[in-house]
Motif scaffolding. Sequence first.
Motif, PDB file in Angstrom:
ATOM      1  N   LEU A 116       0.724  -1.327   0.064  1.00  0.00           N
ATOM      2  CA  LEU A 116       0.015  -0.043  -0.001  1.00  0.00           C
ATOM      3  C   LEU A 116       0.795   1.175   0.016  1.00  0.00           C
ATOM      4  O   LEU A 116       0.426   2.188  -0.592  1.00  0.00           O
ATOM      5  N   LEU A 119       1.966   1.725  -3.365  1.00  0.00           N
ATOM      6  CA  LEU A 119       1.070   2.389  -4.504  1.00  0.00           C
ATOM      7  C   LEU A 119       0.815   3.997  -4.173  1.00  0.00           C
ATOM      8  O   LEU A 119       0.440   4.649  -4.801  1.00  0.00           O
ATOM      9  N   ILE A 120       0.509   4.191  -2.856  1.00  0.00           N
ATOM     10  CA  ILE A 120       0.137   5.360  -2.279  1.00  0.00           C
ATOM     11  C   ILE A 120       1.320   6.340  -2.789  1.00  0.00           C
ATOM     12  O   ILE A 120       0.958   7.466  -3.537  1.00  0.00           O
ATOM     13  N   SER A 123       1.197   6.867  -6.719  1.00  0.00           N
ATOM     14  CA  SER A 123       0.080   7.558  -7.427  1.00  0.00           C
ATOM     15  C   SER A 123      -0.074   9.018  -6.802  1.00  0.00           C
ATOM     16  O   SER A 123      -1.038   9.650  -7.480  1.00  0.00           O
ATOM     17  N   VAL A 269      -6.415  11.547   0.071  1.00  0.00           N
ATOM     18  CA  VAL A 269      -5.245  10.855   0.605  1.00  0.00           C
ATOM     19  C   VAL A 269      -4.926  11.790   1.819  1.00  0.00           C
ATOM     20  O   VAL A 269      -4.367  11.416   2.952  1.00  0.00           O
ATOM     21  N   THR A 322       3.065   8.704   4.143  1.00  0.00           N
ATOM     22  CA  THR A 322       2.796   7.687   3.591  1.00  0.00           C
ATOM     23  C   THR A 322       2.788   6.085   4.130  1.00  0.00           C
ATOM     24  O   THR A 322       1.873   5.631   3.906  1.00  0.00           O
ATOM     25  N   ALA A 326      -0.200   3.962   5.133  1.00  0.00           N
ATOM     26  CA  ALA A 326      -0.520   2.494   4.620  1.00  0.00           C
ATOM     27  C   ALA A 326      -0.691   1.551   5.861  1.00  0.00           C
ATOM     28  O   ALA A 326      -1.521   0.489   5.529  1.00  0.00           O
ATOM     29  N   GLY A 338      -8.948   2.599   1.208  1.00  0.00           N
ATOM     30  CA  GLY A 338      -7.562   2.555   0.192  1.00  0.00           C
ATOM     31  C   GLY A 338      -7.963   2.508  -1.012  1.00  0.00           C
ATOM     32  O   GLY A 338      -7.398   3.144  -1.913  1.00  0.00           O
ATOM     33  N   SER A 341      -9.155   6.167  -2.184  1.00  0.00           N
ATOM     34  CA  SER A 341      -7.991   7.332  -2.124  1.00  0.00           C
ATOM     35  C   SER A 341      -6.858   7.134  -3.166  1.00  0.00           C
ATOM     36  O   SER A 341      -6.566   8.104  -3.890  1.00  0.00           O
ATOM     37  N   ILE A 342      -6.346   5.838  -3.270  1.00  0.00           N
ATOM     38  CA  ILE A 342      -5.354   5.504  -4.209  1.00  0.00           C
ATOM     39  C   ILE A 342      -6.225   5.616  -5.889  1.00  0.00           C
ATOM     40  O   ILE A 342      -5.561   6.241  -6.612  1.00  0.00           O
ATOM     41  N   ASN A 345      -6.319   9.145  -6.880  1.00  0.00           N
ATOM     42  CA  ASN A 345      -4.855   9.645  -7.255  1.00  0.00           C
ATOM     43  C   ASN A 345      -4.271   8.997  -8.392  1.00  0.00           C
ATOM     44  O   ASN A 345      -3.549   9.832  -9.261  1.00  0.00           O
ATOM     45  N   PHE A 346      -4.469   7.883  -8.778  1.00  0.00           N
ATOM     46  CA  PHE A 346      -4.206   7.476 -10.057  1.00  0.00           C
ATOM     47  C   PHE A 346      -4.799   8.142 -11.194  1.00  0.00           C
ATOM     48  O   PHE A 346      -4.451   8.278 -12.195  1.00  0.00           O
TER      49      PHE A 346
END
Length: 488
Positions: A116, A119-120, A123, A269, A322, A326, A338, A341-342, A345-346
């Motif tokens: 996580l 990825l956070i 992104s 996020v 971050t 996570a 999760g 939020s991710i 951002n992506f």
Amino acid sequence: MASVFAYSHNPASDQTHNWLIGGAMLMITLLRSAAVITTPLELGVDEAQYWLWSQTPDFGYFTKPPLIAWIIGLAHWIFGHHTWAVRLPACWIHLITALLLWRGASWLFGQQAGRLAALIWISLPATGLGSFLISTDTPLLALWSAGLLAICGIVSRRLSSTVGMGLAGLAFGTAMLAKFAAIYALVGLMLIYLHGHMTRQKLFDCRDISIALLAFCLAASPNIIWNFANEFSTVRHLGDNANISQQSASMAGVWQFIGGQFAVAGPVVLLFMVIAAITHWRDHKSRWLIWMSAPVLALMITQSYLSEANANWAMTAFPALTILLAGWLGKMQKRRYGILSIGINFGLSLMILLVTIAGSMGPFTPQSDPLRRLRGWQQLATDIVPHIAAHDAAVIIADRRATASLLSWHFYQSDLKILVHDDDGIPSNHFEANHSWSPQAGRRLIALTGGNLPPAMPGVRWLTPNSTIQSTISHNKQRQFEIYRGIE
């Protein structure tokens, strides 16, 4: 993505998920690399200046420490004189940062949290933008994350406190060669120590702090020595940027800065990071991460109230946040948060990628196009070549640092000298300090200005008539210069 959030004690399942996330991050980085290579957008002013520094390797420069110039110089040497060669290291350094945070979160909270964290980070909108425009923040954040990893090693008992603090000091000290914001790490370490001393929950003792400080100074010593030898020019420039002497004491600056953090981290996020920090405050295993992030934000909020603070000045708060987020999202009940939020951002990062490839914001372009500064410089260089040839000029006097930086890039390996005229004799930037005009009888030169008069350069005889050139940099904006021909 949902399977990444699934809780599992199965090592084989963890390994599969690790390969999937690692492969996805590699693909994202390759896409960002392709965007950097294909974009029509030209170098920005700072990027061109960092490249110019890289042509004369040193342990420091007028406005910044040297690491960014070393990185760009290596890429330029390997790949050649291309815009993408200057920027390409950025997206790969951000990948390294994500991997460091992955490992740190895994050590503290388990494999799921590690994935996580990666990825956070990969992104974040700031990572998407920072993977295209190279800046001093890029190596700073990678080295800061390496320092956090060393402390994660202490907390998870994978490293002794002595070894961990020594490695952390080296990482944060090397980060000082990227940007002076690395000094905030020492503030964080001291607060961790003091809080642990008061609560009798020490992560490390006074000896360990001393080791970290010694390692920090050792790693940062090349630039420290350079500043001693150069009248602390970088330090003085940092003070000028802070601009505390011109206090405005306005809450408007605070709200603008806070709004900027939502753009840096993403709207959801950032909110979840704050919640995660509050939730983890009572957890001895992760509370230290708050001390590595909150002081940075507090200092920058204070700065934004007193004068002004750019949104990126608080970037060193986000690696620790971050990891905290996570750990919070890694709990089963936070799965949908999760994904939300991710995923948002992506989506934002994809928009940045598309803008990079297109070189335009299309119908979303605001009235004042922020990309205009990345256009028109190649056309300017092309347009002035006939004037240089007709006048047999050996020197171009640029009107400001921006023009000088970009022309230096475009006239690379030519015999032309790109200089600026320092009116007051007090250097305020790299060009005034290192590429300032001084008289040389009989030399023919061209001056570029944005005004109706040539620069006041004693001993130069200006010829008439002057010429005008302009280039289109947005749908409603043109960059215009007056060209004056002179003989010293």
